[in-house]
Design a protein around this motif. Structure first.
Motif: not given
Length: 177
Positions: A4-11, A21-32, A141-150
């Motif tokens: 899965h990919a979680f995507v954010d931007e910066s300029r 952020a590239i995450v395997e499904p088996r790691h989603l819960r732990l990373l969150r 705020a809905a998914d912490p995995l977006l924070w990795l991309a940020d």
């Protein structure tokens, strides 16, 4: 193995950074859970540009220890920020298809989400269902995995010491026109 990919931007000035952020499904819960553990009392999300430098360093140390991977797509804003974003997004979708990517979650830009959706549909081609890729926009705020991309996008854009600190997390940096 699907990802899965979680995507954010910066300029930063004339450079646009799209981080995935590239995450395997088996790691989603732990990373969150690990990311939520970095929140201060009363904090709803990590938004890196709002953090103080000392806190940024502490967050980066923790994130580096998670063993995550974030890919960066960088383009010039010479033809406009939206053009740069869509170029980066097109390449990201192509790369995800190569690694059996199945889900793309993008930080919501509200009325501009439709532009991303058009780009993704175009990149998936004439038979998007056959790819198995689903995509959606969410508030950060809905998914912490977006924070990795940020975090990664902010650090890459800031350069110097911040780029050095995030380097263990960066899988690749793709420079586009």
């Amino acid at each position: 193995m699907t990802v899965h990919a979680f995507v954010d931007e910066s300029r930063r000035s004339d450079k646009y950074y799209l981080a995935a952020a590239i995450v395997e499904p088996r790691h989603l819960r732990l990373l969150r859970s690990q990311l939520r553990g970095l929140l201060l009392p009363g904090q709803r999300e990590l938004h890196f540009k709002k953090e103080k430098p000392e806190r940024r360093r502490a967050i980066l140390s923790a994130v580096a220890a998670f063993g995550t991977r974030v890919d960066i797509y960088r383009a010039s804003c010479g033809r406009g920020e939206e053009w740069a974003r869509q170029e980066c997004l097109t390449r990201l979708v192509d790369d995800l298809l190569d690694v059996d990517g199945r889900r793309i979650v993008l930080d919501s830009r509200r009325e501009r989400n439709r532009l991303d959706e058009l780009t993704i549909r175009r990149a998936l081609g004439k038979r998007p269902r056959e790819t198995g890729v689903v995509y959606e926009h969410m508030d950060s705020a809905a998914d912490p995995l977006l924070w990795l991309a940020d975090i990664a996008a902010w650090c890459q854009g800031a350069g110097d010491d911040w780029a050095r600190r995030i380097a263990p997390v960066i899988g690749s940096v793709v420079r586009l026109a």
